[in-house]
Design an enzyme around this catalytic site. Structure first.
Site, PDB file in Angstrom:
ATOM      1  N   ARG A 134       8.251  -6.484   2.536  1.00 19.66           N
ATOM      2  CA  ARG A 134       8.772  -5.357   3.314  1.00 19.66           C
ATOM      3  C   ARG A 134       7.695  -4.294   3.461  1.00 19.66           C
ATOM      4  O   ARG A 134       6.748  -4.224   2.681  1.00 19.66           O
ATOM      5  CB  ARG A 134      10.002  -4.739   2.645  1.00 19.66           C
ATOM      6  CG  ARG A 134       9.710  -4.044   1.310  1.00 19.66           C
ATOM      7  CD  ARG A 134      10.890  -3.190   0.871  1.00 19.66           C
ATOM      8  NE  ARG A 134      10.724  -2.605  -0.446  1.00 19.66           N
ATOM      9  CZ  ARG A 134      10.061  -1.480  -0.710  1.00 19.66           C
ATOM     10  NH1 ARG A 134       9.436  -0.835   0.276  1.00 19.66           N
ATOM     11  NH2 ARG A 134       9.985  -1.007  -1.931  1.00 19.66           N
ATOM     12  N   ASN A 172       6.327  -0.431   3.262  1.00 14.78           N
ATOM     13  CA  ASN A 172       6.495   0.572   2.224  1.00 14.78           C
ATOM     14  C   ASN A 172       6.121   1.948   2.778  1.00 14.78           C
ATOM     15  O   ASN A 172       6.706   2.388   3.758  1.00 14.78           O
ATOM     16  CB  ASN A 172       5.657   0.167   0.994  1.00 14.78           C
ATOM     17  CG  ASN A 172       6.060   0.904  -0.266  1.00 14.78           C
ATOM     18  OD1 ASN A 172       7.242   1.098  -0.521  1.00 14.78           O
ATOM     19  ND2 ASN A 172       5.083   1.300  -1.058  1.00 14.78           N
ATOM     20  N   ASP A 188       1.468   6.488  -6.668  1.00 17.29           N
ATOM     21  CA  ASP A 188       2.442   6.229  -5.607  1.00 17.29           C
ATOM     22  C   ASP A 188       2.088   7.097  -4.406  1.00 17.29           C
ATOM     23  O   ASP A 188       0.942   7.125  -3.986  1.00 17.29           O
ATOM     24  CB  ASP A 188       3.857   6.491  -6.151  1.00 17.29           C
ATOM     25  CG  ASP A 188       4.932   5.691  -5.437  1.00 17.29           C
ATOM     26  OD1 ASP A 188       4.919   5.650  -4.192  1.00 17.29           O
ATOM     27  OD2 ASP A 188       5.801   5.111  -6.104  1.00 17.29           O
TER      28      ASP A 188
END
Length: 290
Positions: free
Chosen positions: A105, A107, A201
């Site tokens: 997928r 992100n 992140d």
């Protein structure tokens, strides 16, 4: 650094499983709840309950506004890149991960100052090397720029768009490369490495050229100087911060968080947090279609 006399507060309450993609758009904060496919907004001037802007039936990693088209977005969603209307209508530009060998997928994603949209991908089972970084050009074509990554986060750009920062979260590494005028990498160097067990992140570059990075698993945001030196650690009351946003007006760091993998996690995990800081960043760059 944050004001030591002021603690983080909840800016937008919620139990979002995987809040992400914090962006400053038109004086407000927009962010996603990835696995729920939701795009949300909350006031940029005062804490409040987030409002749902739209919902997709596929994961929604991150969005950027489309220049000259209020309420329209370019999105890293499902297995590719799409243009979204205010009603959630979807026009797919490309689905490069649709036929991946393992389910993948999209992100995190963001536009560079030149108005091109960049987004990374990851395998649902975090298969090593299954992630890629894509660039969507002004004509809507989507190009695979980097391969062999695992969980691609960021990216974040210098003010002139020539320097790209991208995180390979599983490896705990943030890399930086110089781009040519067409957005092609000219080099790639290690900018910073996380050594405390957390993972880099979402990230953003402030007006001083410093990189602010949410550190998943470490309940903190790191601030790096342009030379890669770690110059500040902002502690948070939630273990899984996912993305960061510095409003152009300054004075506040907004952080999305996640509850993924933390069954029964107490608040504020899953909420948006705010921390007083002396820093600011440009508003989210818009996608500029030709």
């Amino acid at each position: 650094m944050p004001d030591q006399d002021q603690q983080p507060v909840v800016w937008a309450p919620g139990t979002h499983e995987l809040g992400e993609g914090a962006r400053w758009v038109d004086g407000r904060l927009v962010f996603t709840d990835i696995l729920a496919g939701r795009l949300l907004e909350v006031s940029g001037t005062a804490p409040g309950t987030p409002r749902e802007l739209l919902r997709l039936d596929v994961p929604l990693g991150a969005v950027a506004p489309v220049e000259g088209r209020p309420g329209h977005w370019i999105a890293a969603a499902g297995t590719g890149i799409a243009l979204l209307g205010p009603d959630g209508s979807t026009e797919w530009l490309a689905r490069p991960e649709q036929d991946a060998a393992t389910p993948v997928r999209m992100n995190d994603g963001v536009c560079d100052p030149q108005g091109r949209f960049w987004a990374g991908s990851m395998a649902y089972d975090e298969t090593p090397g299954a992630g890629s970084l894509y660039r969507t050009d002004h004509d809507g074509t989507v190009h695979r720029v980097l391969t062999g990554l695992t969980i691609v986060n960021g990216p974040a750009f210098s003010a002139d768009g020539r320097l790209l920062h991208v995180a390979d979260s599983t490896a705990g590494v943030i890399r930086r490369c110089t781009l040519d005028a067409d957005g092609n990498p000219l080099d790639m160097v290690e900018f910073a490495r996380i050594t405390d067990g957390g993972s880099p992140d979402g990230m953003t570059v402030d007006t001083e050229g410093r990189l602010w990075v949410a550190i998943w698993g470490s309940a903190a945001v790191h601030r790096y100087e342009p030379d890669g030196t770690l110059s500040a650690v902002v502690p948070l009351p939630a273990p899984q911060p996912t993305s960061v946003c510095l409003p152009p007006t300054g004075g506040r760091l907004l952080v999305t968080t996640a509850r993924l993998g933390l069954p029964g996690a107490p608040p504020p995990s899953g909420a948006v947090l705010a921390v007083p800081v002396d820093a600011a960043a440009p508003a989210a760059a818009a996608y500029r279609p030709r």
